[in-house]
Design a protein around this motif. Structure first.
Motif, PDB file in Angstrom:
ATOM      1  N   GLU A 155      -6.203  13.231   4.290  1.00 48.23           N
ATOM      2  CA  GLU A 155      -5.018  12.452   3.933  1.00 48.23           C
ATOM      3  C   GLU A 155      -4.349  13.022   2.677  1.00 48.23           C
ATOM      4  O   GLU A 155      -3.133  12.911   2.506  1.00 48.23           O
ATOM      5  N   ALA A 156      -5.186  13.635   1.820  1.00 50.33           N
ATOM      6  CA  ALA A 156      -4.620  14.254   0.618  1.00 50.33           C
ATOM      7  C   ALA A 156      -4.139  15.675   0.876  1.00 50.33           C
ATOM      8  O   ALA A 156      -3.634  16.334  -0.036  1.00 50.33           O
ATOM      9  N   GLY A 157      -4.336  16.158   2.122  1.00 52.65           N
ATOM     10  CA  GLY A 157      -3.885  17.499   2.478  1.00 52.65           C
ATOM     11  C   GLY A 157      -4.833  18.599   2.091  1.00 52.65           C
ATOM     12  O   GLY A 157      -4.447  19.773   2.083  1.00 52.65           O
ATOM     13  N   VAL A 158      -6.118  18.254   1.796  1.00 55.40           N
ATOM     14  CA  VAL A 158      -7.083  19.284   1.394  1.00 55.40           C
ATOM     15  C   VAL A 158      -7.917  19.751   2.580  1.00 55.40           C
ATOM     16  O   VAL A 158      -8.130  20.942   2.768  1.00 55.40           O
ATOM     17  N   ALA A 159      -8.413  18.790   3.407  1.00 56.05           N
ATOM     18  CA  ALA A 159      -9.261  19.121   4.550  1.00 56.05           C
ATOM     19  C   ALA A 159      -8.432  19.224   5.814  1.00 56.05           C
ATOM     20  O   ALA A 159      -7.306  18.715   5.893  1.00 56.05           O
ATOM     21  N   THR A 160      -8.998  19.871   6.829  1.00 56.60           N
ATOM     22  CA  THR A 160      -8.323  20.060   8.111  1.00 56.60           C
ATOM     23  C   THR A 160      -8.948  19.157   9.164  1.00 56.60           C
ATOM     24  O   THR A 160     -10.065  18.632   9.004  1.00 56.60           O
ATOM     25  N   GLU A 161      -8.253  18.998  10.283  1.00 58.98           N
ATOM     26  CA  GLU A 161      -8.762  18.202  11.413  1.00 58.98           C
ATOM     27  C   GLU A 161     -10.001  18.849  12.010  1.00 58.98           C
ATOM     28  O   GLU A 161     -10.913  18.154  12.494  1.00 58.98           O
ATOM     29  N   LEU A 162     -10.045  20.180  11.987  1.00 60.08           N
ATOM     30  CA  LEU A 162     -11.221  20.879  12.519  1.00 60.08           C
ATOM     31  C   LEU A 162     -12.470  20.526  11.721  1.00 60.08           C
ATOM     32  O   LEU A 162     -13.543  20.286  12.312  1.00 60.08           O
ATOM     33  N   GLN A 163     -12.381  20.468  10.418  1.00 66.73           N
ATOM     34  CA  GLN A 163     -13.528  20.096   9.594  1.00 66.73           C
ATOM     35  C   GLN A 163     -13.987  18.673   9.876  1.00 66.73           C
ATOM     36  O   GLN A 163     -15.186  18.373   9.910  1.00 66.73           O
ATOM     37  N   ILE A 164     -13.028  17.797  10.116  1.00 61.45           N
ATOM     38  CA  ILE A 164     -13.384  16.407  10.424  1.00 61.45           C
ATOM     39  C   ILE A 164     -14.123  16.322  11.751  1.00 61.45           C
ATOM     40  O   ILE A 164     -15.146  15.627  11.882  1.00 61.45           O
ATOM     41  N   GLN A 165     -13.637  17.022  12.777  1.00 57.56           N
ATOM     42  CA  GLN A 165     -14.282  16.981  14.090  1.00 57.56           C
ATOM     43  C   GLN A 165     -15.674  17.610  14.034  1.00 57.56           C
ATOM     44  O   GLN A 165     -16.612  17.134  14.684  1.00 57.56           O
ATOM     45  N   GLN A 166     -15.812  18.682  13.280  1.00 62.18           N
ATOM     46  CA  GLN A 166     -17.128  19.300  13.130  1.00 62.18           C
ATOM     47  C   GLN A 166     -18.109  18.347  12.442  1.00 62.18           C
ATOM     48  O   GLN A 166     -19.284  18.256  12.839  1.00 62.18           O
ATOM     49  N   GLN A 167     -17.628  17.634  11.461  1.00 61.01           N
ATOM     50  CA  GLN A 167     -18.506  16.683  10.772  1.00 61.01           C
ATOM     51  C   GLN A 167     -18.855  15.511  11.671  1.00 61.01           C
ATOM     52  O   GLN A 167     -19.979  14.985  11.613  1.00 61.01           O
ATOM     53  N   ARG A 168     -17.896  15.076  12.515  1.00 60.27           N
ATOM     54  CA  ARG A 168     -18.196  13.996  13.465  1.00 60.27           C
ATOM     55  C   ARG A 168     -19.258  14.424  14.468  1.00 60.27           C
ATOM     56  O   ARG A 168     -20.147  13.635  14.836  1.00 60.27           O
ATOM     57  N   ASN A 169     -19.202  15.670  14.914  1.00 59.76           N
ATOM     58  CA  ASN A 169     -20.233  16.174  15.836  1.00 59.76           C
ATOM     59  C   ASN A 169     -21.598  16.215  15.143  1.00 59.76           C
ATOM     60  O   ASN A 169     -22.628  15.848  15.739  1.00 59.76           O
ATOM     61  N   ALA A 170     -21.605  16.660  13.891  1.00 62.13           N
ATOM     62  CA  ALA A 170     -22.865  16.690  13.150  1.00 62.13           C
ATOM     63  C   ALA A 170     -23.409  15.278  12.940  1.00 62.13           C
ATOM     64  O   ALA A 170     -24.615  15.034  13.072  1.00 62.13           O
ATOM     65  N   LEU A 171     -22.526  14.325  12.656  1.00 62.24           N
ATOM     66  CA  LEU A 171     -22.949  12.939  12.470  1.00 62.24           C
ATOM     67  C   LEU A 171     -23.538  12.372  13.756  1.00 62.24           C
ATOM     68  O   LEU A 171     -24.566  11.680  13.727  1.00 62.24           O
ATOM     69  N   ALA A 172     -22.893  12.652  14.872  1.00 62.64           N
ATOM     70  CA  ALA A 172     -23.423  12.160  16.155  1.00 62.64           C
ATOM     71  C   ALA A 172     -24.801  12.746  16.445  1.00 62.64           C
ATOM     72  O   ALA A 172     -25.683  12.059  16.970  1.00 62.64           O
ATOM     73  N   THR A 173     -24.988  14.028  16.098  1.00 60.04           N
ATOM     74  CA  THR A 173     -26.298  14.652  16.301  1.00 60.04           C
ATOM     75  C   THR A 173     -27.367  13.998  15.436  1.00 60.04           C
ATOM     76  O   THR A 173     -28.479  13.703  15.902  1.00 60.04           O
ATOM     77  N   PHE A 174     -27.044  13.746  14.169  1.00 62.16           N
ATOM     78  CA  PHE A 174     -28.008  13.107  13.262  1.00 62.16           C
ATOM     79  C   PHE A 174     -28.324  11.681  13.714  1.00 62.16           C
ATOM     80  O   PHE A 174     -29.483  11.239  13.661  1.00 62.16           O
ATOM     81  N   GLN A 175     -27.302  10.955  14.155  1.00 64.97           N
ATOM     82  CA  GLN A 175     -27.529   9.582  14.623  1.00 64.97           C
ATOM     83  C   GLN A 175     -28.370   9.551  15.896  1.00 64.97           C
ATOM     84  O   GLN A 175     -29.142   8.605  16.105  1.00 64.97           O
ATOM     85  N   ALA A 176     -28.225  10.555  16.737  1.00 61.27           N
ATOM     86  CA  ALA A 176     -29.002  10.596  17.989  1.00 61.27           C
ATOM     87  C   ALA A 176     -30.477  10.857  17.723  1.00 61.27           C
ATOM     88  O   ALA A 176     -31.329  10.491  18.548  1.00 61.27           O
TER      89      ALA A 176
END
Length: 274
Positions: A155-176
């Motif tokens: 939202e501040a224009g520092v991170a990209t959508e790709l980084q967010i999606q990669q982190q969501r995939n990592a979070l789903a893996t950790f939660q599983a």
């Protein structure tokens, strides 16, 4: 060796398993059965006695209007017999059965040793899985926090959508990973309940610090004395010796047998005049 871990909870679990485990109880019953068979097989080495008694009552009808007659007789007899074991047949059968009883005792010790090791191994698995579940939950929470930071940075224009999606995939893996580890923990608790003869829903194991549990030292010269201490090997040795005696008994069965007998008794027409 179970007390070398110096963990009172583990010692209590091992003692409970030795008292309540059904497999060990079956092995103990097998030992009692084998001992009874050994006593039965050794009985022919001693004389046998037979004590018996008979009572006869007969009636003979009269003819020509005469009254019939009734006769009574009682007898007590004792019979003794002894088989002279010239060829060692009875002794061989007795020794074979005795060694089978010893083999069953070693089998019981094998079950107890395996049970103790299984309880200790399952106990340590439970403690390890508890720490792994806690660690997986911590990693999952940290990954979720990082995802929130990335969303704020986007939202501040520092991170990209790709980084967010990669982190969501990592979070789903950790939660599983959390429910998988929790399922393994529940299975280990149920296995420990079966080993200790308890109901799974009543199984409760306290937390323990694995780093505080000392590691037992391996005894010196263990390989050379291993054959003398392992009950499973001693069981096979006793079974082999029993089979050797059975071969001797089979050979002795080809020879004739000599049985000494003696009989004696008393008889009378009245119990008061034996």
């Amino acid at each position: 060796y179970k007390r070398q871990y110096q963990d009172p909870a583990l010692n209590a679990l091992v003692e409970r398993s030795l008292q309540n485990n059904f497999s060990l109880a079956s092995a103990v019953a097998t030992v009692e059965e084998a001992r009874g068979n050994a006593e039965k097989a050794g009985a022919p080495l001693y004389p046998s006695l037979t004590l018996g008694a008979t009572y006869d009552r007969s009636h003979q009808g009269g003819t020509g209007g005469k009254k019939g007659s009734t006769g009574k007789s009682q007898s007590v007899f004792l019979e003794a017999s002894y088989e002279v074991d010239f060829w060692g047949l009875n002794a061989a059968n007795a020794n074979a059965a005795m060694l089978l009883a010893q083999a069953s005792e070693f089998d019981r010790d094998t079950v107890a040793l395996t049970l103790t090791a299984s309880v200790a191994n399952t106990y340590f698995q439970i403690q390890s899985l508890r720490h792994r579940v806690m660690l997986a939950c911590t990693i999952s929470r940290d990954a979720e926090h990082i995802l929130q930071l990335l969303v704020a940075q986007k939202e501040a224009g520092v991170a990209t959508e790709l980084q967010i999606q990669q982190q969501r995939n990592a979070l789903a893996t950790f939660q599983a990973n959390v429910p998988v580890l929790q399922q393994q923990l529940d299975q280990s608790l149920h296995s420990l309940a079966v080993l200790t003869g308890s109901a799974p829903e009543q199984m409760n194991v306290g937390d323990a610090r694995l780093s505080a549990i000392p590691i037992p030292m391996v005894r010196p010269n263990l390989p050379s004395s291993l054959l003398e201490t392992r009950p499973d090997i001693r069981s096979k040795e006793a079974a082999l010796q029993s089979a050797n005696y059975s071969v001797g008994a089979a050979r002795a069965a080809f020879f004739p047998s000599l049985v000494l007998t003696a009989d004696g008794g008393l008889s009378s027409g009245s119990l008061t005049h034996f």
